[in-house]
Design a protein around this motif. Structure first.
Motif, PDB file in Angstrom:
ATOM      1  N   MET A 197       1.829   0.644  -0.516  1.00  0.00           N
ATOM      2  CA  MET A 197       1.798   1.776  -1.491  1.00  0.00           C
ATOM      3  C   MET A 197       1.170   1.687  -2.619  1.00  0.00           C
ATOM      4  O   MET A 197       0.356   2.526  -3.098  1.00  0.00           O
ATOM      5  CB  MET A 197       3.260   2.372  -1.534  1.00  0.00           C
ATOM      6  CG  MET A 197       3.317   3.600  -2.184  1.00  0.00           C
ATOM      7  SD  MET A 197       5.044   4.139  -2.653  1.00  0.00           S
ATOM      8  CE  MET A 197       5.497   4.426  -0.842  1.00  0.00           C
ATOM      9  N   GLN A 198       1.482   0.628  -3.281  1.00  0.00           N
ATOM     10  CA  GLN A 198       1.070   0.492  -4.707  1.00  0.00           C
ATOM     11  C   GLN A 198      -0.349  -0.035  -4.677  1.00  0.00           C
ATOM     12  O   GLN A 198      -1.110   0.162  -5.729  1.00  0.00           O
ATOM     13  CB  GLN A 198       1.748  -0.711  -5.302  1.00  0.00           C
ATOM     14  CG  GLN A 198       3.361  -0.446  -5.543  1.00  0.00           C
ATOM     15  CD  GLN A 198       4.319  -1.557  -5.924  1.00  0.00           C
ATOM     16  OE1 GLN A 198       3.718  -2.613  -5.875  1.00  0.00           O
ATOM     17  NE2 GLN A 198       5.776  -1.221  -5.742  1.00  0.00           N
ATOM     18  N   GLN A 199      -0.775  -0.965  -3.730  1.00  0.00           N
ATOM     19  CA  GLN A 199      -2.211  -1.381  -3.501  1.00  0.00           C
ATOM     20  C   GLN A 199      -3.186  -0.254  -3.068  1.00  0.00           C
ATOM     21  O   GLN A 199      -4.211  -0.159  -3.773  1.00  0.00           O
ATOM     22  CB  GLN A 199      -2.320  -2.429  -2.653  1.00  0.00           C
ATOM     23  CG  GLN A 199      -1.660  -3.770  -3.216  1.00  0.00           C
ATOM     24  CD  GLN A 199      -1.471  -4.813  -2.184  1.00  0.00           C
ATOM     25  OE1 GLN A 199      -0.844  -4.707  -1.022  1.00  0.00           O
ATOM     26  NE2 GLN A 199      -2.337  -5.931  -2.290  1.00  0.00           N
ATOM     27  N   LEU A 200      -2.865   0.640  -2.166  1.00  0.00           N
ATOM     28  CA  LEU A 200      -3.637   1.973  -1.941  1.00  0.00           C
ATOM     29  C   LEU A 200      -3.732   2.718  -3.087  1.00  0.00           C
ATOM     30  O   LEU A 200      -4.588   3.545  -3.121  1.00  0.00           O
ATOM     31  CB  LEU A 200      -2.857   2.577  -0.607  1.00  0.00           C
ATOM     32  CG  LEU A 200      -3.403   1.942   0.726  1.00  0.00           C
ATOM     33  CD1 LEU A 200      -2.836   2.575   1.916  1.00  0.00           C
ATOM     34  CD2 LEU A 200      -4.704   1.527   0.922  1.00  0.00           C
ATOM     35  N   ALA A 201      -2.622   2.915  -3.800  1.00  0.00           N
ATOM     36  CA  ALA A 201      -2.808   3.751  -5.099  1.00  0.00           C
ATOM     37  C   ALA A 201      -3.825   3.532  -5.971  1.00  0.00           C
ATOM     38  O   ALA A 201      -4.395   4.311  -6.631  1.00  0.00           O
ATOM     39  CB  ALA A 201      -1.482   3.745  -5.910  1.00  0.00           C
ATOM     40  N   ALA A 202      -4.374   2.223  -5.987  1.00  0.00           N
ATOM     41  CA  ALA A 202      -5.598   1.812  -6.796  1.00  0.00           C
ATOM     42  C   ALA A 202      -6.748   2.177  -6.250  1.00  0.00           C
ATOM     43  O   ALA A 202      -7.902   2.217  -6.812  1.00  0.00           O
ATOM     44  CB  ALA A 202      -5.236   0.206  -6.997  1.00  0.00           C
ATOM     45  N   ALA A 203      -6.644   2.675  -4.812  1.00  0.00           N
ATOM     46  CA  ALA A 203      -7.879   3.246  -4.363  1.00  0.00           C
ATOM     47  C   ALA A 203      -7.888   4.644  -4.073  1.00  0.00           C
ATOM     48  O   ALA A 203      -8.828   5.337  -3.249  1.00  0.00           O
ATOM     49  CB  ALA A 203      -7.883   2.415  -2.898  1.00  0.00           C
ATOM     50  N   GLY A 204      -6.526   5.377  -4.700  1.00  0.00           N
ATOM     51  CA  GLY A 204      -6.734   6.705  -4.830  1.00  0.00           C
ATOM     52  C   GLY A 204      -6.037   7.362  -3.729  1.00  0.00           C
ATOM     53  O   GLY A 204      -5.904   8.651  -3.557  1.00  0.00           O
ATOM     54  N   ILE A 205      -5.330   6.462  -2.958  1.00  0.00           N
ATOM     55  CA  ILE A 205      -4.359   7.069  -1.778  1.00  0.00           C
ATOM     56  C   ILE A 205      -2.976   6.795  -2.060  1.00  0.00           C
ATOM     57  O   ILE A 205      -2.374   5.728  -2.632  1.00  0.00           O
ATOM     58  CB  ILE A 205      -4.686   6.290  -0.470  1.00  0.00           C
ATOM     59  CG1 ILE A 205      -6.037   6.393  -0.083  1.00  0.00           C
ATOM     60  CG2 ILE A 205      -3.754   6.489   0.665  1.00  0.00           C
ATOM     61  CD1 ILE A 205      -6.527   5.522   1.337  1.00  0.00           C
ATOM     62  N   THR A 206      -2.126   8.005  -1.863  1.00  0.00           N
ATOM     63  CA  THR A 206      -0.696   8.305  -2.099  1.00  0.00           C
ATOM     64  C   THR A 206      -0.243   8.099  -0.805  1.00  0.00           C
ATOM     65  O   THR A 206      -0.505   8.928  -0.029  1.00  0.00           O
ATOM     66  CB  THR A 206      -0.404   9.260  -2.961  1.00  0.00           C
ATOM     67  OG1 THR A 206      -0.980   9.446  -4.292  1.00  0.00           O
ATOM     68  CG2 THR A 206       1.070   9.367  -3.074  1.00  0.00           C
TER      69      THR A 206
END
Length: 397
Positions: A197-206
């Motif tokens: 979750m935290q890593q995908l947040a950096a790619a614009g995905i929640t």
């Protein structure tokens, strides 16, 4: 074996925000638009990622030139994203594996991949379909083929691949049974899901998290059928009221099938249910909506320009197994099947869907009579006399 972390950030051993260890390596099996977009998002989020492509030429273009030769035109993929046509190479050391292949291919790919996977890996399906011949959801296919050593689940939601590939804001659902607090591997699942979750947040995905894989996948599969019906209504010039009516009928189909299979209705209110339905049924970019528009025109066929069949056209046939098993009639699925099999024209099929009596829609559920005490009760005797509240049957988390 080649070093799978070539070209990747050497400081990935550092803890992610809030103390969750980041995923160190991921693999995406399937290099279509959706699989490539997910792989690119993982790479941008700091997860060293490899894509497995069936065709060597596609793998070469992604790996060497940072673009897909057929999908995602004009979009540059992130530097360092690896691609190969060697499945063992792609899966080596992967803590996260995403199968982004059509539902019809999921079992075969899982069977090929299981002996190459790292034990204990998190394995997710990104397919939104129902298996032909068995009626199995994709996580059920994974469980049957991978055994109990893997953490299985699904990932999906309202997401056009090109927008995910560009880094546009996106809300997805990650569904894993092991996220339930009572699951014996809850801590492992929570740790890995939180890191992702935290890593995908950096790619614009929640990511929304849920343990309800049934609700998440029923929503993803049935929304495709609803989008086909909405596309037919558009081609027939039936208007927005009719489209809204079709969506209403479709939501009730989702509710009844989810309940019958043991899923939670509240999951359908999240991104993999209502969110995905809104995107797919409201946009001409959707392959399923475009299929419906072809079917709604005189002489229209089921296959697209490239000869591909939309996932919803496959699932609308496969879901019949579940309808028989649970004694249901899914109204939108039945209408789309009639048109696909050329039993009924699009116009009459949609009129029947919208105007026929549907006794299964929103059945009346009587409420228990409200308890009225004639005298205030105190102590244990009073506690025993109070009615126990029934748990809500409706309730993506």
């Amino acid at each position: 074996m080649p070093n799978m972390t070539d070209h990747f950030d050497p400081d990935m051993s550092a803890l992610a925000p809030h103390g969750h260890a980041p995923l160190r390596c991921a693999a995406v099996l399937g290099a279509g638009a959706w699989g490539t977009a997910l792989a690119g998002a993982l790479q941008r989020g700091g997860v060293p990622t490899w894509v497995w492509a069936r065709r060597p030429g596609v793998a070469e273009a992604i790996h060497r030139r940072n673009h897909h030769p057929h999908c995602l035109p004009g979009i540059d993929l992130p530097s360092g994203l690896g691609a190969t046509s060697d499945m063992a190479h792609a899966l080596y050391g992967a803590q996260l594996v995403i199968l982004a292949v059509p539902s019809a291919a999921t079992r075969d790919i899982a069977r090929q991949a299981v002996r190459l996977m790292t034990p204990g890996a998190m394995v997710l399906t990104a397919s939104k379909g129902i298996e032909q011949g068995t009626g199995a959801l994709m996580t059920q296919v994974l469980d049957e083929e991978l055994g109990k050593t893997m953490l299985t689940g699904s990932i999906g939601g309202p997401s056009f691949a090109d927008e995910v590939a560009r880094g546009n804001s996106t809300l997805l659902t990650l569904a894993m049974p092991a996220l339930a607090r009572t699951h014996p591997r809850h801590r492992d699942a929570q740790r890995m899901a939180s890191g992702l979750m935290q890593q995908l947040a950096a790619a614009g995905i929640t990511l929304e998290l849920t343990s309800d894989t049934i609700g998440a996948q029923v929503g993803g599969a049935l929304k495709n059928m609803i989008a086909i019906a909405c596309g037919m209504a558009t081609a027939q010039g039936m208007g927005e009221n009719a489209r809204a009516g079709i969506i209403t009928r479709g939501l009730d189909d989702m509710r009844r099938l989810t309940q019958a299979m043991g899923g939670r209705i509240e999951t359908l209110l999240g991104s993999s249910g209502a969110g995905d339905l809104f995107l797919t049924a409201a946009s001409g970019q959707s392959r399923n909506t475009r299929l419906g528009m072809r079917l709604g025109r005189p002489g229209g066929g089921a296959h697209g320009e490239a000869g591909e069949l939309a996932e919803g056209a496959v699932s609308v046939m496969s879901v019949q197994i579940l309808e028989r098993e649970f004694g249901l009639r899914l109204n939108v699925a039945a209408a789309v099947r009639d048109v696909l099999q050329q039993r009924v024209a699009a116009g009459p099929a949609l009129q029947q869907l919208l105007h026929a009596s549907t006794p299964n829609t929103l059945p009346f559920v009587p409420r228990p009579p409200r308890f009225r005490a004639t005298k205030p009760a105190t102590g244990r005797a009073g506690e025993a006399a109070r009615p126990v509240a029934e748990p809500r049957s409706v309730g993506y988390a």
